[in-house]
Design a protein around this motif. Structure first.
Motif, PDB file in Angstrom:
ATOM      1  N   LEU A  20       0.821  -1.388   0.270  1.00 25.33           N
ATOM      2  CA  LEU A  20      -0.129  -0.297  -0.088  1.00 25.33           C
ATOM      3  C   LEU A  20       0.919   1.345  -0.011  1.00 25.33           C
ATOM      4  CD1 LEU A  20      -2.365  -0.682   2.621  1.00 25.33           C
ATOM      5  CD2 LEU A  20      -2.480  -1.726   0.238  1.00 25.33           C
ATOM      6  N   SER A  21       0.578   1.791  -0.432  1.00 31.31           N
ATOM      7  CA  SER A  21       1.171   3.985  -0.608  1.00 31.31           C
ATOM      8  C   SER A  21       0.106   4.696  -0.130  1.00 31.31           C
ATOM      9  CB  SER A  21       1.548   3.931  -2.187  1.00 31.31           C
ATOM     10  OG  SER A  21       2.349   2.656  -2.781  1.00 31.31           O
ATOM     11  N   CYS A  22       0.691   5.466   0.068  1.00 31.70           N
ATOM     12  CA  CYS A  22      -0.499   6.591   0.840  1.00 31.70           C
ATOM     13  C   CYS A  22       0.212   8.075   0.368  1.00 31.70           C
ATOM     14  CB  CYS A  22      -0.846   7.122   1.832  1.00 31.70           C
ATOM     15  SG  CYS A  22      -1.596   8.476   2.872  1.00 31.70           S
ATOM     16  N   VAL A  23       0.250   8.841  -0.214  1.00 32.51           N
ATOM     17  CA  VAL A  23       0.669  10.017  -1.100  1.00 32.51           C
ATOM     18  C   VAL A  23      -0.023  11.182   0.020  1.00 32.51           C
ATOM     19  CG1 VAL A  23       1.422  11.691  -2.560  1.00 32.51           C
ATOM     20  CG2 VAL A  23       1.941   9.559  -3.186  1.00 32.51           C
ATOM     21  N   ALA A  24       0.778  12.318   1.010  1.00 33.38           N
ATOM     22  CA  ALA A  24       0.062  13.360   1.212  1.00 33.38           C
ATOM     23  C   ALA A  24       0.786  14.924   0.426  1.00 33.38           C
ATOM     24  CB  ALA A  24       0.791  13.841   1.953  1.00 33.38           C
ATOM     25  N   SER A  25      -0.254  15.795   0.015  1.00 31.48           N
ATOM     26  CA  SER A  25      -0.758  16.331  -0.903  1.00 31.48           C
ATOM     27  C   SER A  25      -1.175  17.983  -0.209  1.00 31.48           C
ATOM     28  CB  SER A  25      -1.361  15.695  -2.213  1.00 31.48           C
ATOM     29  OG  SER A  25      -3.050  16.211  -1.997  1.00 31.48           O
ATOM     30  N   GLY A  26      -0.733  18.941  -0.494  1.00 30.14           N
ATOM     31  CA  GLY A  26      -1.073  19.814  -0.651  1.00 30.14           C
ATOM     32  C   GLY A  26       0.243  21.076   0.225  1.00 30.14           C
ATOM     33  N   SER A  27      -0.312  22.624   0.862  1.00 31.91           N
ATOM     34  CA  SER A  27       0.461  22.829   1.116  1.00 31.91           C
ATOM     35  C   SER A  27       1.655  22.608   2.559  1.00 31.91           C
ATOM     36  CB  SER A  27       0.020  24.199   1.707  1.00 31.91           C
ATOM     37  OG  SER A  27      -0.152  24.836   0.157  1.00 31.91           O
ATOM     38  N   ILE A  28       2.531  21.586   2.237  1.00 32.72           N
ATOM     39  CA  ILE A  28       3.090  21.363   3.556  1.00 32.72           C
ATOM     40  C   ILE A  28       3.947  20.871   3.634  1.00 32.72           C
ATOM     41  CG2 ILE A  28       3.739  19.035   4.134  1.00 32.72           C
ATOM     42  CD1 ILE A  28       1.570  17.638   2.290  1.00 32.72           C
ATOM     43  N   LEU A  29       4.674  22.129   4.925  1.00 31.19           N
ATOM     44  CA  LEU A  29       5.739  21.870   5.351  1.00 31.19           C
ATOM     45  C   LEU A  29       6.729  21.142   6.105  1.00 31.19           C
ATOM     46  CD1 LEU A  29       7.924  24.263   6.671  1.00 31.19           C
ATOM     47  CD2 LEU A  29       6.824  25.075   8.741  1.00 31.19           C
ATOM     48  N   SER A  30       5.622  20.257   6.565  1.00 29.97           N
ATOM     49  CA  SER A  30       6.748  18.807   7.134  1.00 29.97           C
ATOM     50  C   SER A  30       5.249  17.590   7.678  1.00 29.97           C
ATOM     51  CB  SER A  30       7.443  18.995   8.274  1.00 29.97           C
ATOM     52  OG  SER A  30       6.468  19.349   9.379  1.00 29.97           O
ATOM     53  N   ILE A  31       5.478  16.434   8.049  1.00 27.73           N
ATOM     54  CA  ILE A  31       5.294  15.600   8.456  1.00 27.73           C
ATOM     55  C   ILE A  31       5.657  15.151   9.577  1.00 27.73           C
ATOM     56  CG2 ILE A  31       3.161  13.301   7.922  1.00 27.73           C
ATOM     57  CD1 ILE A  31       3.483  14.621   4.971  1.00 27.73           C
ATOM     58  N   ASN A  32       4.685  14.734  10.870  1.00 26.78           N
ATOM     59  CA  ASN A  32       5.109  14.601  11.437  1.00 26.78           C
ATOM     60  C   ASN A  32       4.899  12.427  11.740  1.00 26.78           C
ATOM     61  OD1 ASN A  32       6.097  16.350  12.858  1.00 26.78           O
ATOM     62  ND2 ASN A  32       4.461  16.855  13.544  1.00 26.78           N
ATOM     63  N   THR A  33       3.980  12.191  12.541  1.00 23.14           N
ATOM     64  CA  THR A  33       3.910  10.606  12.774  1.00 23.14           C
ATOM     65  C   THR A  33       2.885  10.334  11.346  1.00 23.14           C
ATOM     66  OG1 THR A  33       4.506   9.639  14.331  1.00 23.14           O
ATOM     67  CG2 THR A  33       3.079   8.692  13.832  1.00 23.14           C
ATOM     68  N   MET A  34       3.065   9.325  10.060  1.00 20.98           N
ATOM     69  CA  MET A  34       2.846   8.519   9.588  1.00 20.98           C
ATOM     70  C   MET A  34       1.816   7.502   9.966  1.00 20.98           C
ATOM     71  SD  MET A  34       4.396   9.327   6.143  1.00 20.98           S
ATOM     72  CE  MET A  34       2.413  10.108   5.135  1.00 20.98           C
ATOM     73  N   GLY A  35       0.422   6.810   9.733  1.00 20.57           N
ATOM     74  CA  GLY A  35       0.370   5.501   9.754  1.00 20.57           C
ATOM     75  C   GLY A  35      -0.621   4.638   9.038  1.00 20.57           C
ATOM     76  N   TRP A  36      -1.003   3.434   9.382  1.00 23.72           N
ATOM     77  CA  TRP A  36      -1.618   2.548   8.507  1.00 23.72           C
ATOM     78  C   TRP A  36      -2.586   2.373   9.730  1.00 23.72           C
ATOM     79  CZ3 TRP A  36      -2.513   2.954   3.708  1.00 23.72           C
ATOM     80  CH2 TRP A  36      -1.708   3.120   2.627  1.00 23.72           C
ATOM     81  N   TYR A  37      -3.756   2.167   9.361  1.00 29.36           N
ATOM     82  CA  TYR A  37      -5.248   1.556  10.665  1.00 29.36           C
ATOM     83  C   TYR A  37      -5.463   0.722   9.444  1.00 29.36           C
ATOM     84  CZ  TYR A  37      -3.477   4.930  13.702  1.00 29.36           C
ATOM     85  OH  TYR A  37      -2.902   5.666  14.969  1.00 29.36           O
ATOM     86  N   ARG A  38      -6.516   0.630   9.793  1.00 32.66           N
ATOM     87  CA  ARG A  38      -7.716  -0.696   9.053  1.00 32.66           C
ATOM     88  C   ARG A  38      -8.975  -1.245   9.791  1.00 32.66           C
ATOM     89  NH1 ARG A  38      -4.516  -6.727   8.894  1.00 32.66           N
ATOM     90  NH2 ARG A  38      -4.707  -6.764  11.933  1.00 32.66           N
ATOM     91  N   GLN A  39     -10.666  -1.074   9.213  1.00 32.35           N
ATOM     92  CA  GLN A  39     -11.025  -1.929   9.363  1.00 32.35           C
ATOM     93  C   GLN A  39     -12.162  -3.035   8.800  1.00 32.35           C
ATOM     94  OE1 GLN A  39     -14.007   2.272   9.896  1.00 32.35           O
ATOM     95  NE2 GLN A  39     -15.006   0.678  11.744  1.00 32.35           N
ATOM     96  N   ALA A  40     -12.405  -4.049   8.899  1.00 28.20           N
ATOM     97  CA  ALA A  40     -12.642  -5.159   9.192  1.00 28.20           C
ATOM     98  C   ALA A  40     -14.637  -4.810   9.248  1.00 28.20           C
ATOM     99  CB  ALA A  40     -12.578  -5.944   9.800  1.00 28.20           C
ATOM    100  N   PRO A  41     -14.670  -5.254   8.209  1.00 29.88           N
ATOM    101  CA  PRO A  41     -16.330  -5.532   8.514  1.00 29.88           C
ATOM    102  C   PRO A  41     -16.834  -5.187  10.296  1.00 29.88           C
ATOM    103  CG  PRO A  41     -15.734  -6.188   6.356  1.00 29.88           C
ATOM    104  CD  PRO A  41     -15.055  -6.680   7.304  1.00 29.88           C
TER     105      PRO A  41
END
Length: 121
Positions: A20-41
């Motif tokens: 999986l990939s996740c790209v952040a966009s916008g007027s970004i100066l910096s990004i602290n913690t990034m993460g993945w979560y999931r939700q099953a039915p």
């Protein structure tokens, strides 16, 4: 305004792999913690893994040794390599990030729209 866009989900047989990939966009100066979560039915959203800006990682016990989180700071991107997938890994996977923008300030809890991962037995 900032946004996160996930990709890489799909249908895979048990024992297979997905990235999986996740790209952040916008007027970004910096990004602290990034993460993945999931939700099953029928279940609550749960933490899968997080990674700090200096690449310290944290994993849910259920995915330790199976999933690997990584990031490319220059591309504002976080990845989740998922190996040896099991049917119980089936869920919608969401990206999350703590983002500091150039002008607007800090957005502590930005979510992507989610990407479906389905593991068949």
């Amino acid at each position: 305004q900032v946004q996160l866009v996930e990709s890489g989900g799909g249908l895979v047989q048990a024992g297979g792999s997905l990235r999986l990939s996740c790209v952040a966009s916008g007027s970004i100066l910096s990004i602290n913690t990034m993460g993945w979560y999931r939700q099953a039915p029928g279940k609550q959203r749960e933490l899968v893994a997080t990674i700090t800006s200096d690449s310290r990682t944290n994993y849910a016990d259920s995915v330790k040794g199976q999933f690997t989180i990584s990031r490319e700071n220059g591309k504002n991107t976080v990845y989740l390599q998922m190996n040896s997938l099991k049917p119980e890994d089936t869920a919608v996977y969401y990206c999350n990030a703590d983002i500091i923008t150039l002008r607007i300030g800090r957005f502590r809890d930005v979510w992507g729209q989610g990407t479906q991962v389905t593991v068949s037995s």
